[in-house]
Scaffold this motif. Sequence first.
Motif, PDB file in Angstrom:
ATOM      1  N   VAL A  52      -8.123 -36.985 -18.427  1.00 44.97           N
ATOM      2  CA  VAL A  52      -7.849 -35.633 -18.926  1.00 44.97           C
ATOM      3  C   VAL A  52      -7.828 -34.631 -17.781  1.00 44.97           C
ATOM      4  CG1 VAL A  52      -8.701 -33.778 -20.415  1.00 44.97           C
ATOM      5  CG2 VAL A  52      -8.845 -36.156 -21.183  1.00 44.97           C
ATOM      6  N   ARG A  53      -8.780 -34.761 -16.845  1.00 46.92           N
ATOM      7  CA  ARG A  53      -8.844 -33.825 -15.709  1.00 46.92           C
ATOM      8  C   ARG A  53      -7.532 -33.835 -14.923  1.00 46.92           C
ATOM      9  NH1 ARG A  53     -13.485 -34.370 -11.309  1.00 46.92           N
ATOM     10  NH2 ARG A  53     -14.147 -32.363 -12.129  1.00 46.92           N
ATOM     11  N   TYR A  54      -7.020 -35.000 -14.590  1.00 48.15           N
ATOM     12  CA  TYR A  54      -5.825 -35.073 -13.751  1.00 48.15           C
ATOM     13  C   TYR A  54      -4.570 -34.630 -14.502  1.00 48.15           C
ATOM     14  CZ  TYR A  54      -8.683 -37.351 -10.230  1.00 48.15           C
ATOM     15  OH  TYR A  54      -9.642 -37.628  -9.287  1.00 48.15           O
ATOM     16  N   LEU A  55      -4.536 -34.835 -15.809  1.00 44.83           N
ATOM     17  CA  LEU A  55      -3.422 -34.315 -16.592  1.00 44.83           C
ATOM     18  C   LEU A  55      -3.451 -32.786 -16.616  1.00 44.83           C
ATOM     19  CD1 LEU A  55      -3.333 -36.794 -19.633  1.00 44.83           C
ATOM     20  CD2 LEU A  55      -1.761 -36.694 -17.683  1.00 44.83           C
ATOM     21  N   LEU A  56      -4.634 -32.225 -16.713  1.00 44.17           N
ATOM     22  CA  LEU A  56      -4.768 -30.765 -16.670  1.00 44.17           C
ATOM     23  C   LEU A  56      -4.332 -30.222 -15.310  1.00 44.17           C
ATOM     24  CD1 LEU A  56      -8.214 -30.397 -18.487  1.00 44.17           C
ATOM     25  CD2 LEU A  56      -6.001 -29.622 -19.345  1.00 44.17           C
ATOM     26  N   PHE A  57      -4.684 -30.922 -14.236  1.00 49.64           N
ATOM     27  CA  PHE A  57      -4.253 -30.515 -12.900  1.00 49.64           C
ATOM     28  C   PHE A  57      -2.735 -30.626 -12.753  1.00 49.64           C
ATOM     29  CE2 PHE A  57      -8.332 -31.243 -10.158  1.00 49.64           C
ATOM     30  CZ  PHE A  57      -8.964 -30.238 -10.866  1.00 49.64           C
ATOM     31  N   ALA A  58      -2.172 -31.688 -13.337  1.00 49.92           N
ATOM     32  CA  ALA A  58      -0.737 -31.932 -13.182  1.00 49.92           C
ATOM     33  C   ALA A  58       0.103 -30.854 -13.861  1.00 49.92           C
ATOM     34  CB  ALA A  58      -0.378 -33.308 -13.743  1.00 49.92           C
ATOM     35  N   TYR A  59      -0.376 -30.366 -15.000  1.00 56.11           N
ATOM     36  CA  TYR A  59       0.448 -29.438 -15.777  1.00 56.11           C
ATOM     37  C   TYR A  59      -0.103 -28.022 -15.837  1.00 56.11           C
ATOM     38  CZ  TYR A  59       2.708 -33.770 -17.072  1.00 56.11           C
ATOM     39  OH  TYR A  59       3.371 -34.977 -17.012  1.00 56.11           O
ATOM     40  N   GLY A  60      -1.220 -27.762 -15.187  1.00 57.03           N
ATOM     41  CA  GLY A  60      -1.747 -26.404 -15.111  1.00 57.03           C
ATOM     42  C   GLY A  60      -1.190 -25.699 -13.883  1.00 57.03           C
ATOM     43  N   ASN A  61      -1.265 -24.396 -13.858  1.00 61.16           N
ATOM     44  CA  ASN A  61      -0.839 -23.631 -12.681  1.00 61.16           C
ATOM     45  C   ASN A  61      -1.627 -22.331 -12.623  1.00 61.16           C
ATOM     46  OD1 ASN A  61       0.542 -21.585 -14.301  1.00 61.16           O
ATOM     47  ND2 ASN A  61       2.091 -23.160 -14.667  1.00 61.16           N
ATOM     48  N   GLU A  62      -1.295 -21.507 -11.605  1.00 61.88           N
ATOM     49  CA  GLU A  62      -2.072 -20.289 -11.415  1.00 61.88           C
ATOM     50  C   GLU A  62      -1.649 -19.154 -12.333  1.00 61.88           C
ATOM     51  OE1 GLU A  62       1.386 -20.038  -8.469  1.00 61.88           O
ATOM     52  OE2 GLU A  62       0.180 -21.513  -9.557  1.00 61.88           O
ATOM     53  N   GLY A  63      -0.677 -19.403 -13.207  1.00 63.74           N
ATOM     54  CA  GLY A  63      -0.210 -18.366 -14.117  1.00 63.74           C
ATOM     55  C   GLY A  63      -0.906 -18.432 -15.461  1.00 63.74           C
ATOM     56  N   GLU A  64      -0.101 -18.492 -16.539  1.00 65.86           N
ATOM     57  CA  GLU A  64      -0.658 -18.483 -17.885  1.00 65.86           C
ATOM     58  C   GLU A  64      -1.481 -19.733 -18.196  1.00 65.86           C
ATOM     59  OE1 GLU A  64       2.540 -17.913 -20.557  1.00 65.86           O
ATOM     60  OE2 GLU A  64       2.947 -15.847 -19.954  1.00 65.86           O
ATOM     61  N   LEU A  65      -1.217 -20.825 -17.491  1.00 67.87           N
ATOM     62  CA  LEU A  65      -1.915 -22.082 -17.754  1.00 67.87           C
ATOM     63  C   LEU A  65      -3.089 -22.301 -16.794  1.00 67.87           C
ATOM     64  CD1 LEU A  65       1.134 -24.440 -18.432  1.00 67.87           C
ATOM     65  CD2 LEU A  65      -0.269 -23.220 -20.091  1.00 67.87           C
ATOM     66  N   ALA A  66      -3.513 -21.249 -16.098  1.00 72.81           N
ATOM     67  CA  ALA A  66      -4.614 -21.383 -15.133  1.00 72.81           C
ATOM     68  C   ALA A  66      -5.898 -21.875 -15.788  1.00 72.81           C
ATOM     69  CB  ALA A  66      -4.857 -20.047 -14.427  1.00 72.81           C
ATOM     70  N   PHE A  67      -6.077 -21.582 -17.077  1.00 65.90           N
ATOM     71  CA  PHE A  67      -7.288 -22.029 -17.774  1.00 65.90           C
ATOM     72  C   PHE A  67      -7.401 -23.550 -17.748  1.00 65.90           C
ATOM     73  CE2 PHE A  67      -4.057 -22.377 -21.025  1.00 65.90           C
ATOM     74  CZ  PHE A  67      -4.443 -23.477 -21.773  1.00 65.90           C
ATOM     75  N   MET A  68      -6.247 -24.240 -17.647  1.00 63.81           N
ATOM     76  CA  MET A  68      -6.265 -25.701 -17.596  1.00 63.81           C
ATOM     77  C   MET A  68      -6.945 -26.197 -16.323  1.00 63.81           C
ATOM     78  SD  MET A  68      -2.394 -26.354 -19.065  1.00 63.81           S
ATOM     79  CE  MET A  68      -2.436 -28.140 -18.873  1.00 63.81           C
ATOM     80  N   LEU A  69      -6.764 -25.460 -15.231  1.00 57.84           N
ATOM     81  CA  LEU A  69      -7.423 -25.828 -13.971  1.00 57.84           C
ATOM     82  C   LEU A  69      -8.934 -25.665 -14.087  1.00 57.84           C
ATOM     83  CD1 LEU A  69      -5.023 -24.077 -11.397  1.00 57.84           C
ATOM     84  CD2 LEU A  69      -4.917 -26.416 -12.275  1.00 57.84           C
ATOM     85  N   ILE A  70      -9.356 -24.580 -14.736  1.00 61.67           N
ATOM     86  CA  ILE A  70     -10.791 -24.332 -14.911  1.00 61.67           C
ATOM     87  C   ILE A  70     -11.424 -25.440 -15.744  1.00 61.67           C
ATOM     88  CG2 ILE A  70     -12.529 -22.717 -15.767  1.00 61.67           C
ATOM     89  CD1 ILE A  70     -10.913 -21.703 -13.386  1.00 61.67           C
ATOM     90  N   ILE A  71     -10.752 -25.817 -16.819  1.00 64.64           N
ATOM     91  CA  ILE A  71     -11.272 -26.889 -17.670  1.00 64.64           C
ATOM     92  C   ILE A  71     -11.338 -28.196 -16.884  1.00 64.64           C
ATOM     93  CG2 ILE A  71     -10.847 -28.284 -19.737  1.00 64.64           C
ATOM     94  CD1 ILE A  71      -9.496 -25.823 -20.970  1.00 64.64           C
ATOM     95  N   GLY A  72     -10.297 -28.457 -16.094  1.00 65.83           N
ATOM     96  CA  GLY A  72     -10.259 -29.678 -15.292  1.00 65.83           C
ATOM     97  C   GLY A  72     -11.424 -29.757 -14.318  1.00 65.83           C
ATOM     98  N   ILE A  73     -11.740 -28.653 -13.689  1.00 63.06           N
ATOM     99  CA  ILE A  73     -12.879 -28.620 -12.751  1.00 63.06           C
ATOM    100  C   ILE A  73     -14.190 -28.758 -13.515  1.00 63.06           C
ATOM    101  CG2 ILE A  73     -14.118 -27.222 -11.054  1.00 63.06           C
ATOM    102  CD1 ILE A  73     -11.392 -25.882 -10.400  1.00 63.06           C
ATOM    103  N   ALA A  74     -14.281 -28.070 -14.658  1.00 59.87           N
ATOM    104  CA  ALA A  74     -15.512 -28.098 -15.455  1.00 59.87           C
ATOM    105  C   ALA A  74     -15.815 -29.482 -16.011  1.00 59.87           C
ATOM    106  CB  ALA A  74     -15.426 -27.089 -16.595  1.00 59.87           C
TER     107      ALA A  74
END
Length: 418
Positions: free
Chosen positions: A300-322
């Motif tokens: 799940v973490r790597y999928l969030l990294f793959a499809y998240g970005n610094e724009g509207e989907l930045a929350f996906m990066l935070i979840i991936g790190i968390a």
Amino acid sequence: MSLKVKFQLSFMMFLEFFIWGGWFVTLGIYLPNTLGASGADIALAYSSQSWGAIIAPFIIGLIADRYFNAEKVLGILHLVGAFIMYQMANADDISVFVPYVFGYMIAYMPTLALVNSVSFNQMKDPSKEFAFVRVFGTIGWIVAGLIFISTVFKWDSPENIANGALRNTFVMTAIASAVLGLFSFTLPKTPPRVGKAEKVSLSDIIGLDALKLLKDRNFLVFFLASVLICIPLAFYYQHAGQFLGEIGASIGVFGAEIGPAGMMTIGQISEVMFMLLLPFFFKKFGFKRTILVGMFAWLVRYLLFAYGNEGELAFMLIIGIALHGICYDFFFVSGQIYTDTKAGDKYKSAAQGLITLATYGVGMLIGFWIAGKITDTYLTSENIHEWENIWSFPAIFALGVAILFALLFKNEKIEYKS
């Protein structure tokens, strides 16, 4: 323990992990942006951790356990580390930097065992007392990245990265290492546990006696899964900071702009939280389900990294790190509990040593090499990484390991004693 000893041990742990968190997280950002390193170069630098983990048992088993007090060896290694870290700060070419980082990790990795030895030697009941001391290590890691690097000095901001400001992280770490080196000589005495005349075999040092446990089918499956899961793990340690830096990721907290190093500390905060929840999951769902949750968390973490970005989907990066708390605690800590249970008193230390050697040594070494190759493969002619493709590889690999473990590992009741 007296209040004085508690303070000494807590401050020791704080500095021990402040040092590691002060440079290791941002290394993946520093090397390509300041020294022009390739993915293979970055892999070589990060693999120094694995070589340090492989060599560490020999330093502990042949020197610290036989001839000198642990606190003195700890002090000497950190003073040596301070000098090497300062040389790393002044290295202006990757070919000069890499030998220094290898030398530093050979000095640093044994200290992870030494701080535990010094702590346990002062405790009447480590199962109750150690957690209070060890948590200051996690706090030290968080303070290094979140407070100093990202908030106070902002060395990981895009403009400062471009100016080579991350070089200061090595100077900061060198100072902290020198402080801990000197402070170590004031720590409570921890004499050698093995007599000079007593023979210590190779199998004692690296835990080869525990190989007998591999005759147990379930333990063999767990052992192989532990090595394999370290391959996708290496992608996170080696390239997560670089990834966040390249896409210019940051978050606002109480009016302050937090960069990649600060964002990565969310993982350590998560680690503390899920460590507290682990006993509940372990007792409620058992070992197999708990460890599978940890494995699937990597996917799940790597999928969030793959499809998240610094724009509207930045929350996906935070979840991936968390998710780091689940990724690490549910797999590695659960694995340590399982190993301890399977080994029994006779092979307890040997089994933990063997698992550490196999994971942080062999598994991560292979993982760092593969991660470097994959990252270089998906580097465009415009010098831009195709992160979606890069993160897809560890995601698929983690899924494969989880499926194999689910199919091959038979349910087994393991008692968790918190």
